[in-house]
Structures are given as C-alpha cells and as structure tokens.
Scaffold this motif. Structure first.
Motif, PDB file in Angstrom:
ATOM      1  N   PRO A 135     -73.118 -63.647 -49.287  1.00 17.61           N
ATOM      2  CA  PRO A 135     -72.383 -63.057 -50.421  1.00 17.61           C
ATOM      3  C   PRO A 135     -71.124 -63.837 -50.781  1.00 17.61           C
ATOM      4  N   THR A 158     -65.292 -55.415 -48.451  1.00 22.55           N
ATOM      5  CA  THR A 158     -66.118 -54.789 -49.488  1.00 22.55           C
ATOM      6  C   THR A 158     -65.550 -53.422 -49.841  1.00 22.55           C
ATOM      7  N   TRP A 183     -68.744 -61.179 -55.407  1.00 22.85           N
ATOM      8  CA  TRP A 183     -70.184 -60.912 -55.380  1.00 22.85           C
ATOM      9  C   TRP A 183     -70.410 -59.415 -55.468  1.00 22.85           C
ATOM     10  N   GLU A 185     -73.518 -56.518 -54.572  1.00 15.16           N
ATOM     11  CA  GLU A 185     -74.839 -56.350 -53.990  1.00 15.16           C
ATOM     12  C   GLU A 185     -74.962 -54.935 -53.455  1.00 15.16           C
TER      13      GLU A 185
END
Lengths: 641, 159
Positions: A135, A158, A183, A185
């Motif tokens: 990532p 994150t 990123w 996800e």
C-alpha cells in the motif's frame, strides 16, 4: 488340516557362533525368538541394555527412509507396481549398501532438504514484507526516515475511510502538520502524517477520535518502491536456487535403487540385532528360546548342527499352562484363502479347533449366492486370477485374491443356477430356478443352509467338550438343544409331524432338568432351567439372519436389471448407443464392486455372529517368525550360510 | 388416460422408497466421510480402508432405489403400460414400500455413525479393520431384513 503343534526350541551355543546361528534361523524364517530377558532378574537385565548398534541402525534406517521419500518427490520415472523386484543375495546387498554413493546420497539429500526449508521460510518472510509494503508503494521517502527527529514526528498509519475527511480537516487545524493520503484499500485510508512535537497532545486526541492505527513498516532501507524491487529480486534468486536443487535431486534420484537395497539390507541386520537382544548370555555362551512349528523342527536342527559345532538344541512340548504360545494353522490349498476370514476375526486360541475347514464351504456358498450372477462371477474370477498372476502377491494379498477368484467361481455357479447373466442382458434359462419368480423357495433354502451351519456349530462345541473329557456337558448343552430344535423342525415334514411334539417335549424336559445345574438351590436350578428355553429365540433369530442370502442375491439381480433397462431406454440412435455402452459397463462394474463388498461383509458376518458364536473362542496369537523382511528387493538365498 | 387415486398412492410409495433411504444413506456416508477425512489427514495411505467403511451406509439408498424400481415395474410405469390401480391396490403397494423406506432412513444414519466410530479403529489399529466393518454390518442387517420384507410383499401382491 488343523492347528499345527508348536514346539519350544532351546538352543545353547558359543558366543562366537551367535551371528551365524541367528543368520541361519533368519534364513529359515520359521521360528519366533522368545524374549528371555523377562525371565531374568533385574541385576542381569541391566547388563542387556539396548545395544549401541541397534540404535545406530534405527537412525540409519530412518535416514534411508527419508532419502527414499525425498527422492521419490523428484523422481521422473514412475515405478510400476507390477515391476518385478530385483533379486539379491545378502552378500550382494552388503556390497551395495557399503558403497560410498549410498551414504553420500543420504547426506546430500538431508542437506538439500534443509536448504529447501530455509528457502521456504525466507520466501515467506519476503512475501510478508511485500504485502506490508504494497500500500505504501507511492510513498517516496525512505522507510528508515520514518520515526522522530528532535522536533518532528513522521508516521504512517490507517484510518477508516469514512473518518478520513473529518480527520483531514481536524489535522489541518493543527498549525505545524502535514498529511497525505497514499492509498486506499478495503475501506481503509493509508495516510502519511507529519507533525511537530509541540502539538503531540492535540494530535494524539485527533488520532484516537478517528481510530488511527499506526503502521510499523518492515525494517528496510530505501523507499518502499525500491524495497519492493529488492524483494522481487531476492524471490527470483530463491526460485533459481530451488530449481538448481531440483536438478540436483533429479540427478540423485538415479541412486534410489541403491538406497532401496541398503534399506532392505539394514532392515535384515536390524531384525537380527533385535533378535540378538532377546537372548540370554554369559561371557562364553548364549541361550536362545523360540517357538517353532513341529514340522519345521528337523529342518532347523539339520541346518544348525551342520554348520556349527558344539551347539545344543532341544525341542519340547510347551507346558500346558504356558501362556503366549502362538498359533499356526495348516489347511489344504483350497481352504487356505478362507483363513483370511478367520484371521480377521481372531486366530484360534489354545482350546480352539481350527474352524477354517468347516467355515470355508459355507463362506464359498454364501458369497456366491449373495452375488449370484454368472457374468459377475466370471469378472471376479478373472480379476482374482489376473492379480495372482501379475502381482504375485504373498501372504494376505495372495489369500485375498485367491478368495476373490474362488468367490467368483461360486458366483458363476450360482448365477448359472438362477439364470442371471449380467442381470437379464444375456437371457439364458436358469439351471435351477429364478429366485425372482419364486423367492420363498430360495428363502427356505437359505434357512436350511443356516440350520445346517448352526447344527454344525453345536456339533463342534460338543466335540470340543468330549475332547476335554466333559461328555456330560456335550450331552446336556449341545445334545438336548439339538433334540429340542430338531423337534421343531420335524413339524415341517409331514412324515415326522406326528412325533415332533414328543421330541420337543423330550428335549425341553432335558433342558429344564440340566440347564440350571450350576445353580445352588433347587428353585434356582428349575428356574434357570425353564428360563434357558427362552434361548430358542436366539436360535430362531440366528436362522432368520440367513434370509440375507436371499435379499442380497435378489438385490444384485434387480440392480443389474435396472441398469439394463436404463440402457435399453437409451438405445435409440448412435449417440444413445454410445451412452448406453458407457452406462452398461460403468453400471455393472459399480454393481459388482458394491455387491462383492456386501457379499464379503455379510458372508463374514454369518460366520462370525451365527457360526463362531456356537463353538469358537479365538484369542490366539499369530506366530511372528524371525525372518528376512524385504520391501524393495527379493532375497536370494546365497551360497554362504 | 384417466389417472386413478390408486396409481397416485402406489407411485407415492415408490417415491418414498427411493427418497427416505436415500436421505438416510446420504447422511450416513456423510457422517462416515467426515471422520474418514480426519483419518486421512494423518495418513493418506489409509484412503482405501476408510473408503470401504464409508461406502457401507450407502447400501440403504441402493435398496431403496431397488424397491422403488420393482414397484415401478409392478405397476407398469416402466414398460409403458400403467395399470389402472384401484385405491386399495395402491394402498397395498404403498404399504409394501414402508419397511425399506423407514428402516432405510434410520439404519443409514445409524450405520453412518457406527462406520464413523470404526474410523478410529482404522486410525489406530488398521489391521483390525474387519472388526469395524463387522460392527457396521450388524446395523445393516435390519436394512437387509426390511428390504426382504418389502420385496416379498411386492412379489406377493397380485393384481
């Protein structure tokens, strides 16, 4: 014909001849060596700890086994199970086993296996790293610079995607801070965050509110992108090394036959060492005890005395109360395959007679009647014959395939009797009658067979009682029952119907008077005598159990007919005919398999539960001869003994 | 062609004869198969032995199919000449399907459990496989007897 008499063999000889004696006995392969250490007192026992050589041999055998397994993974040529085993004498085997290639192959294989495991774990580690870095691929700062300087904190982490906008605006309110979404996800935003240490508290609160989870990146140098490339490179190298190992292993696989010979050779030596361990010994002489079937005694005596001077051998009857005497049965060649059925139940115990010869005809009949299709019989018989010729099995395998062959013959005979040839595929008139048209007749016939077998069981128990000098028991327990049961049977025949009643009453009186004879008081004697009559139910249920012969026989025939009918429905055009052939072949093969299994299982059950329960105790132990056991090669009796 | 209630009841019998033992066997081989897979995880060489045990509860389904087929043949469904059965004739056929239908259902499941327990024998003492098979065979007895009863009843009914 029956159980073979077992003798106890005692051998005393000089220590220097020990190897030779054991080698001769091993080649004869008919005697079981008794562990005499159990008879020694503990002080003597301590002198006989497991020998160093035996332990070493076990390790060596493990190594060889591992090597064979390892090489078989890489072997290019698939060995056919029909390939004949190579023939070697012990001398040849020893020479091969001592060749340097053998031990070198083992060592190399161990090394290669170790390296392969290492490579595997390295690969896993790399893959793990790559997964973590993936990532962060576009993060263009070196990973090692993440962390803290004197005033600034660099962090990656994150936050849930749904919190991101709020999180972003809150961080923007903190004056000295920077944030970048790298990123996205699975509902998570991967974020790079920089802030000044002075605002640590304020930022910390925001992080907690937004469910920030700090990520620790693997310890690597350079940017994630560079690191990923490095990982790829290493993976490639691992793959390359693995291929080279594989090549080496494939080359080594050519040595597998040598390893196989070595494995067999050291197994023979190991067996010999294990036997040597069981001996009693003084400084100069050793003492060996063993079980040996009587017919083999002279052969053993000759072989031993011919080769060795100053050896003392004696064969004795085992004492009557001697426990652990093994059982060996010897039967005519036709009966031998049926020994398998008894062996799977339990070998004859010390008081038993060998039941095989009495059981075999019934098993033969029942098996055939339960399948009862001449076509299936031919298939089974051919299969058995083919396996016997092609595989040349020994021991259990030989018995099994002979049993299939004989069962096939019986099946063929009964199929012809009933007129079943692959169901109704080939229409031939039955030699006897078609059970589908008159099932009651076959049911009666099954019962009659059952009654004969049950009477035989009673008669055998009677014989056993008389043999053991318990004649009265034979009269009371078996004789009266036979009279009682025969009375009931006589009702069935018009000629004997008149006197049947009296026979039943005579039998019943006999039973009532005698079956309570082990009780103490008179009341108990009469009570258990009367109660014993209730056992008639168990005989009735035993006989009814034989109805399975009819049921399974009908089932085979009807299923075969079903298959044929389905096939015929299809036979309308070319494609239909092709499917029909496939269906017929597959269907009939399936039917043979499932019914052969059923016939074996249910014929066995009739022997075990209905027949053996009348007279057979079992509990015997098989003789475990000290012999040459080879797995990959065939042993050739060499010139040197 | 007029369809009679008798035909319907007879066909219902055939359907049940196939259906219930089929369920029993499916469940039975399923139970046995779960245990078999466990044994084979430890030792893949035992596949053959475990398969033998697993196949045992499968016979009830075959017996059921067999009975169903005999009924279909009896009432002329196979062969294209469906007999115009009366209600009582249909009930007779239906009754004859009951033994294998119900015994097949329950003995299939029970045999599956016995076979599953037998897998333990295969795992620890594979040389004693025959004993595990015998235990399962004892359960099967009742399915065989029920099949026998059903078939004899069917052969006995004369239209």
């Amino acid at each position: 014909m029956a159980k073979v008499n077992i003798k106890k063999m005692s051998v005393i000889a000089l220590q220097q001849d020990k190897k030779k004696v054991l080698s001769i006995l091993q080649k004869l392969g008919c005697a079981e060596v008794i562990d005499v250490r159990e008879k020694l007192n503990t002080a003597d026992k301590e002198k006989l700890v497991t020998t160093q050589t035996k332990r070493e041999l076990r390790e060596l055998l493990n190594d060889l086994k591992f090597t064979l397994e390892f090489l078989s993974r890489f072997s290019q040529t698939k060995k056919s199970i029909f390939a004949p085993k190579p023939l070697y004498s012990e001398e040849e085997m020893r020479n091969i086993s001592h060749r340097e290639e053998v031990i070198n192959t083992v060592k190399t294989c161990r090394g290669l296996e170790k390296r392969l495991t290492e490579l595997k774990s390295m690969e896993m580690k790399l893959q793990n790293t790559m997964e973590n870095l993936q990532p962060w691929k576009i993060l263009d700062i070196p990973v090692e610079s993440l962390g803290q300087t004197a005033h600034v904190v660099f962090q990656v982490g994150t936050v849930p995607e749904k919190n991101f906008e709020e999180f972003k605006s809150k961080i923007a309110e903190v004056s000295a801070s920077y944030l970048e979404k790298i990123w996205e996800e699975r509902e998570e935003a991967f974020v790079f965050l920089v802030y000044h240490k002075d605002f640590e508290k304020q930022v910390g609160e925001i992080l907690a509110e937004s469910a920030w989870s700090k990520q620790d990146l693997p310890e690597i140098k350079g940017t994630p992108k560079e690191a990923l490339q490095e990982c790829e490179k290493q993976l490639l190298e691992i793959q390359k090394e693995r291929e080279s190992i594989q090549e080496k292993a494939i080359k080594l696989a050519g040595n597998a036959p040598l390893i196989e010979v070595a494995f067999d050779y050291y197994t023979i030596v190991f067996e010999r060492e294990s036997a040597a361990e069981k001996l009693g010994a003084t400084e100069k002489v050793f003492y060996l005890e063993g079980w040996i079937p009587e017919p083999e005694t002279e052969k053993a005596r000759k072989a031993l005395t011919k080769e060795i001077d100053g050896i003392y051998i004696v064969f004795e009857e085992p004492e009557t109360d001697e426990a652990n005497v093994p059982t060996v049965v010897k039967n005519p060649k036709v009966v031998e395959p049926f020994e398998l059925i008894t062996d799977l139940y339990s070998l004859p115990g010390p008081n038993d007679i060998d039941p095989n010869i009495f059981m075999a005809p019934f098993f033969f009949l029942f098996f055939g009647m339960m399948i009862s299709d001449a076509g299936y019989g031919i298939v089974l018989a051919l299969l058995g014959l083919w396996a016997l010729k092609k595989l040349k099995p020994e021991g259990i395998g030989k018995k099994l395939f002979s049993l299939i062959f004989l069962g096939g013959i019986s099946t063929f005979i009964w199929g012809a009797m009933y007129g079943g040839w692959f169901g109704d595929l080939i229409k031939l008139p039955p030699l006897w009658f078609n059970p589908l048209e008159d099932p009651m007749r076959l049911l009666l016939f099954s019962f009659i067979l059952g009654i004969i077998q049950i009477y035989m069981g009673l008669a055998l128990q009677g014989y056993k009682n008389i043999r053991d000098g318990k004649t009265l028991d034979a009269v009371f327990d078996q004789g009266f029952w036979m009279v009682f049961l025969s009375g009931f049977l006589m009702f069935a025949l018009p000629q004997t119907k008149g006197i049947a009643r009296y026979v039943v009453i005579a039998g019943a009186i006999g039973l009532v008077l005698t079956q309570g004879r082990h009780q103490k008081s008179v009341v108990a004697k009469v009570g258990s005598g009367i109660l014993s009559l209730y056992d008639v139910m168990s005989y009735v249920s035993d006989v009814l159990s034989y109805s399975r012969i009819l049921a399974l026989g009908l089932a085979t025939g009807v299923i075969a007919t079903v298959i044929n009918t389905m096939g015929r429905l299809l036979g309308v055009n070319i494609i239909g005919y092709i499917i029909m052939v496939v269906l017929l072949v597959g269907g009939h093969l399936f039917n043979i398999a499932i019914n052969a299994l059923g016939a074996y299982v249910h014929s066995s059950r009739l022997q075990y539960v209905e027949f053996f329960s009348k007279f057979y105790e079992g509990g015997g132990r098989a003789l475990e001869p000290f012999t040459i056991k080879t797995k990959y090669t065939k042993y050739r009796n060499g010139e040197e003994i | 062609m007029e369809i009679t209630l008798g035909q319907f009841i007879a066909l219902l019998g055939a359907a049940l004869a196939v259906l219930l033992p089929g369920i029993g066997s499916a469940k039975g081989v399923g139970i046995a198969g779960e245990s078999a897979a466990g044994v084979v995880t430890e030792d893949p060489n035992k596949f053959g032995q475990t398969l033998l045990l697993q196949a045992m509860p499968g016979t009830q389904g075959i017996y059921g199919l067999l009975t169903g087929f005999v009924i279909m043949q009896k009432i002329g469904l196979i062969g294209g000449n469906f007999l115009p059965l009366t209600t009582y004739q249909g009930l007779l056929v239906f009754s004859s399907a009951l033994p294998i239908a119900l015994v097949g259902l329950y003995s299939g499941i029970a045999q599956g459990k016995t076979a599953a327990a037998g897998m333990g024998i295969v795992a620890k003492r594979p040389e004693e496989l025959a004993k595990g098979i015998t235990y399962a065979a004892i359960v099967e007895t009742y399915a065989v007897l029920a099949l026998l009863a059903s078939i004899l009843m069917l052969f006995g009914i004369k239209f």
